[in-house]
Design a protein around this motif. Structure first.
Motif, PDB file in Angstrom:
ATOM      1  N   LEU A  28      10.391   3.357  23.527  1.00 13.10           N
ATOM      2  CA  LEU A  28      10.574   2.796  23.947  1.00 13.10           C
ATOM      3  C   LEU A  28       9.396   2.605  25.573  1.00 13.10           C
ATOM      4  CD1 LEU A  28      14.331   1.517  23.428  1.00 13.10           C
ATOM      5  CD2 LEU A  28      11.785   0.881  22.041  1.00 13.10           C
ATOM      6  N   ARG A  29       8.630   3.320  25.239  1.00 21.07           N
ATOM      7  CA  ARG A  29       7.014   3.847  26.212  1.00 21.07           C
ATOM      8  C   ARG A  29       6.928   2.961  25.726  1.00 21.07           C
ATOM      9  NH1 ARG A  29       8.230   9.365  29.595  1.00 21.07           N
ATOM     10  NH2 ARG A  29      11.102   9.375  29.360  1.00 21.07           N
ATOM     11  N   LEU A  30       5.286   1.808  25.171  1.00 22.83           N
ATOM     12  CA  LEU A  30       5.042   1.699  24.781  1.00 22.83           C
ATOM     13  C   LEU A  30       4.223   0.355  26.516  1.00 22.83           C
ATOM     14  CD1 LEU A  30       2.869   0.979  22.737  1.00 22.83           C
ATOM     15  CD2 LEU A  30       3.961  -0.763  21.775  1.00 22.83           C
ATOM     16  N   LEU A  31       5.184   0.474  27.218  1.00 21.51           N
ATOM     17  CA  LEU A  31       4.762  -0.688  28.412  1.00 21.51           C
ATOM     18  C   LEU A  31       4.756  -0.191  29.687  1.00 21.51           C
ATOM     19  CD1 LEU A  31       7.513  -3.854  27.058  1.00 21.51           C
ATOM     20  CD2 LEU A  31       5.017  -3.522  26.625  1.00 21.51           C
ATOM     21  N   GLU A  32       4.503   1.595  29.469  1.00 25.43           N
ATOM     22  CA  GLU A  32       4.303   2.167  30.529  1.00 25.43           C
ATOM     23  C   GLU A  32       2.860   2.487  30.786  1.00 25.43           C
ATOM     24  OE1 GLU A  32       7.910   5.023  30.441  1.00 25.43           O
ATOM     25  OE2 GLU A  32       9.143   3.496  30.562  1.00 25.43           O
ATOM     26  N   PRO A  33       1.958   2.199  31.448  1.00 36.26           N
ATOM     27  CA  PRO A  33       0.924   2.429  31.571  1.00 36.26           C
ATOM     28  C   PRO A  33       0.589   3.987  32.116  1.00 36.26           C
ATOM     29  CG  PRO A  33       1.593   0.621  32.888  1.00 36.26           C
ATOM     30  CD  PRO A  33       2.711   1.429  32.709  1.00 36.26           C
ATOM     31  N   ASP A  34       1.513   4.840  31.939  1.00 33.44           N
ATOM     32  CA  ASP A  34       1.436   6.645  32.655  1.00 33.44           C
ATOM     33  C   ASP A  34       1.628   6.745  31.026  1.00 33.44           C
ATOM     34  OD1 ASP A  34       1.115   8.744  33.971  1.00 33.44           O
ATOM     35  OD2 ASP A  34       3.120   9.177  33.546  1.00 33.44           O
ATOM     36  N   SER A  35       2.469   6.399  30.479  1.00 31.49           N
ATOM     37  CA  SER A  35       2.761   6.605  28.366  1.00 31.49           C
ATOM     38  C   SER A  35       1.628   6.534  27.874  1.00 31.49           C
ATOM     39  CB  SER A  35       3.923   6.513  28.147  1.00 31.49           C
ATOM     40  OG  SER A  35       5.238   7.109  29.421  1.00 31.49           O
ATOM     41  N   VAL A  36       1.456   5.307  27.947  1.00 32.50           N
ATOM     42  CA  VAL A  36       0.028   5.619  27.520  1.00 32.50           C
ATOM     43  C   VAL A  36      -1.406   5.930  27.533  1.00 32.50           C
ATOM     44  CG1 VAL A  36      -0.983   3.031  26.591  1.00 32.50           C
ATOM     45  CG2 VAL A  36       1.123   2.720  27.171  1.00 32.50           C
ATOM     46  N   LEU A  37      -1.168   6.245  28.381  1.00 31.96           N
ATOM     47  CA  LEU A  37      -2.186   6.906  28.962  1.00 31.96           C
ATOM     48  C   LEU A  37      -2.206   8.732  28.377  1.00 31.96           C
ATOM     49  CD1 LEU A  37      -3.478   5.615  32.625  1.00 31.96           C
ATOM     50  CD2 LEU A  37      -4.660   5.059  30.723  1.00 31.96           C
ATOM     51  N   ARG A  38      -1.272   8.697  28.894  1.00 25.13           N
ATOM     52  CA  ARG A  38      -0.822  10.285  28.343  1.00 25.13           C
ATOM     53  C   ARG A  38      -1.551  10.013  26.552  1.00 25.13           C
ATOM     54  NH1 ARG A  38       0.449  14.204  32.268  1.00 25.13           N
ATOM     55  NH2 ARG A  38       1.778  15.372  30.396  1.00 25.13           N
ATOM     56  N   THR A  39      -1.028   9.052  26.471  1.00 21.34           N
ATOM     57  CA  THR A  39      -0.625   8.926  24.648  1.00 21.34           C
ATOM     58  C   THR A  39      -2.106   9.077  24.104  1.00 21.34           C
ATOM     59  OG1 THR A  39       1.790   8.716  24.445  1.00 21.34           O
ATOM     60  CG2 THR A  39      -0.191   8.247  22.244  1.00 21.34           C
ATOM     61  N   ALA A  40      -2.584   8.063  24.801  1.00 20.23           N
ATOM     62  CA  ALA A  40      -3.906   7.922  25.001  1.00 20.23           C
ATOM     63  C   ALA A  40      -4.717   9.154  24.626  1.00 20.23           C
ATOM     64  CB  ALA A  40      -4.536   7.245  25.561  1.00 20.23           C
ATOM     65  N   ALA A  41      -5.127   9.701  25.811  1.00 21.17           N
ATOM     66  CA  ALA A  41      -5.846  11.330  25.642  1.00 21.17           C
ATOM     67  C   ALA A  41      -5.266  12.363  25.099  1.00 21.17           C
ATOM     68  CB  ALA A  41      -5.367  11.755  27.265  1.00 21.17           C
ATOM     69  N   ALA A  42      -3.456  12.333  24.268  1.00 14.31           N
ATOM     70  CA  ALA A  42      -3.493  12.956  23.220  1.00 14.31           C
ATOM     71  C   ALA A  42      -3.860  13.344  21.794  1.00 14.31           C
ATOM     72  CB  ALA A  42      -1.783  13.434  23.312  1.00 14.31           C
ATOM     73  N   VAL A  43      -4.281  11.438  21.679  1.00 13.24           N
ATOM     74  CA  VAL A  43      -4.342  10.951  20.371  1.00 13.24           C
ATOM     75  C   VAL A  43      -6.497  11.507  20.121  1.00 13.24           C
ATOM     76  CG1 VAL A  43      -4.796   9.089  18.973  1.00 13.24           C
ATOM     77  CG2 VAL A  43      -3.005   8.813  20.075  1.00 13.24           C
ATOM     78  N   GLY A  44      -7.027  11.597  21.669  1.00 12.28           N
ATOM     79  CA  GLY A  44      -7.981  11.925  21.395  1.00 12.28           C
ATOM     80  C   GLY A  44      -8.651  13.317  21.031  1.00 12.28           C
TER      81      GLY A  44
END
Length: 289
Positions: A28-44
Motif C-alpha cells: 500500500l505504498r504505491l502513492l508514496e513518492p519516495d517508495s515509488v522512486l526507490r522501486t523504480a531505481a530497483a527495477v532499473g
C-alpha cells in the motif's frame, strides 16, 4: 554496435522484473513518492543486471544459438556484436551496477549480487540439470520480490513469496513446454530438453495452474490478508488470473509463432487484457475499496 548491444540486453524480457514492484503494490505504498522512486531505481538496476545475464548467456551459448533457426539471428551469434565487445561490457557494467545497488540499499545489493552469481552458475552448468533449472528460475523470481521489498524497507510476506514460487514454477515449466512444442530439433538445441517429456510437462502445467488458483483464492480469504487490507473483496479479482493462466497454457503449448512464451504473452490481446484488468481491479480493492 550499440543497437546490437541493446538487443542483446533483451529489453522485451525485462517485463519479468515487474515482480520487483510487487511489494510496493501490496504494501500500500504505491502513492508514496519516495517508495515509488526507490522501486523504480530497483527495477532499473535489476533489469540492467538481468540484461548482463542475457549477454553472458549468449556468450556461453553462442555455438548452440548458431544452430538454432531463430536464435542464430541474435547479435552475438550472428556476429553483429563481437564477443570481445560483449565481454568488455560485462566487465565494466556488472561492478558499476552492484555499486549503485549498494548505494540504494545494502540488502538490495546483496540480493542483486546473489541473483547474478546464481545466474552465472545457471549459465555454465545448472541449466543442464532437468527440473533443477526450473527450480532456479522460480528462485530468481523470489529474489526479484525480495529485492523489491528490501528496496523500500518492508517485509516480504510468506503468502507473497509462496505465491511467487508457484507462479514461477508454472511459468518455468511453460517455457520448457514451449521449447519442446515449437522446435523440431529442440533436444539438440538445448540438451536439457532431452530429459523432459512434453506430455508430462502439460500435466505439470495444468496441475500447477490449479495450485496457483487455489493458493490465490486462499490468500484472498486468509485472516492476515483481510486484516492487512480491511476487506475480503480480493476474491472477486480471481477470474482475471484464471483467464491469464489458461491463456498462458495455450500460448506455451499451442502457439509456434514466437521465440518464447514471454513474446507471445506481450503480443496476445486476451492475456494482456486479463493482466491489466487484474492490476486495475486489485488496485481499486486495495487502495480505494
Amino acid at each position: 554496435m550499440i543497437l546490437a548491444l541493446v538487443q542483446t540486453l533483451r529489453p522485451r524480457q525485462w517485463v519479468k522484473n515487474s515482480f520487483v514492484a510487487v511489494p510496493l503494490f501490496f504494501s500500500l505504498r504505491l502513492l508514496e513518492p519516495d517508495s515509488v522512486l526507490r522501486t523504480a531505481a530497483a527495477v532499473g538496476l535489476f533489469s540492467l543486471i538481468a540484461g548482463c545475464v542475457y549477454v553472458l548467456n549468449d556468450l556461453v551459448d553462442v555455438e548452440a544459438d548458431r544452430a538454432h533457426p531463430k536464435k542464430c539471428h541474435r547479435p552475438i551469434a550472428s556476429g553483429a556484436l563481437p564477443t570481445a565487445a560483449a565481454r568488455t561490457f560485462l566487465v565494466v557494467a556488472v561492478p558499476v551496477l552492484l555499486a549503485l545497488a549498494l548505494w540504494l540499499e545494502p540488502m538490495f545489493a546483496a540480493v542483486l549480487g546473489t541473483y547474478f552469481v546464481l545466474n552465472v552458475a545457471y549459465s555454465f552448468r545448472l541449466k543442464q540439470v532437468a527440473y533443477l533449472d526450473v527450480l532456479l528460475i522460480a528462485l530468481f523470481f523470489i529474489l526479484r520480490v525480495l529485492a523489491g521489498a528490501y528496496a523500500i524497507g518492508v517485509p516480504a510476506s510468506p503468502w507473497l513469496l509462496g505465491g511467487t514460487f508457484l507462479l514461477a514454477l508454472f511459468l518455468g515449466f511453460g517455457k520448457r513446454a514451449h521449447e519442446l512444442a515449437t522446435a523440431a530439433e529442440a533436444k539438440k538445441q538445448r540438451a536439457v530438453l532431452a530429459r523432459y517429456n512434453l506430455t508430462g510437462l502439460k500435466w505439470m502445467l495444468h496441475g500447477l495452474a490449479v495450485a496457483v488458483v487455489v493458493y490465490y483464492a486462499a490468500y484472498t480469504q486468509s485472516a492476515q490478508t483481510i486484516a492487512a487490507f480491511g476487506t475480503d473483496a480480493l476474491i472477486y479479482t480471481l477470474p482475471l488470473p484464471v483467464v491469464a493462466i489458461l491463456r498462458f497454457i495455450v500460448l506455451a503449448t499451442g502457439r509456434k509463432d514466437s521465440e518464447s512464451p514471454t513474446d507471445g504473452m506481450l503480443r496476445d490481446p486476451l492475456f494482456m487484457a486479463a493482466i491489466i484488468g487484474y492490476v486495475i481491479s486489485t488496485g481499486a480493492v486495495l487502495y480505494w475499496g
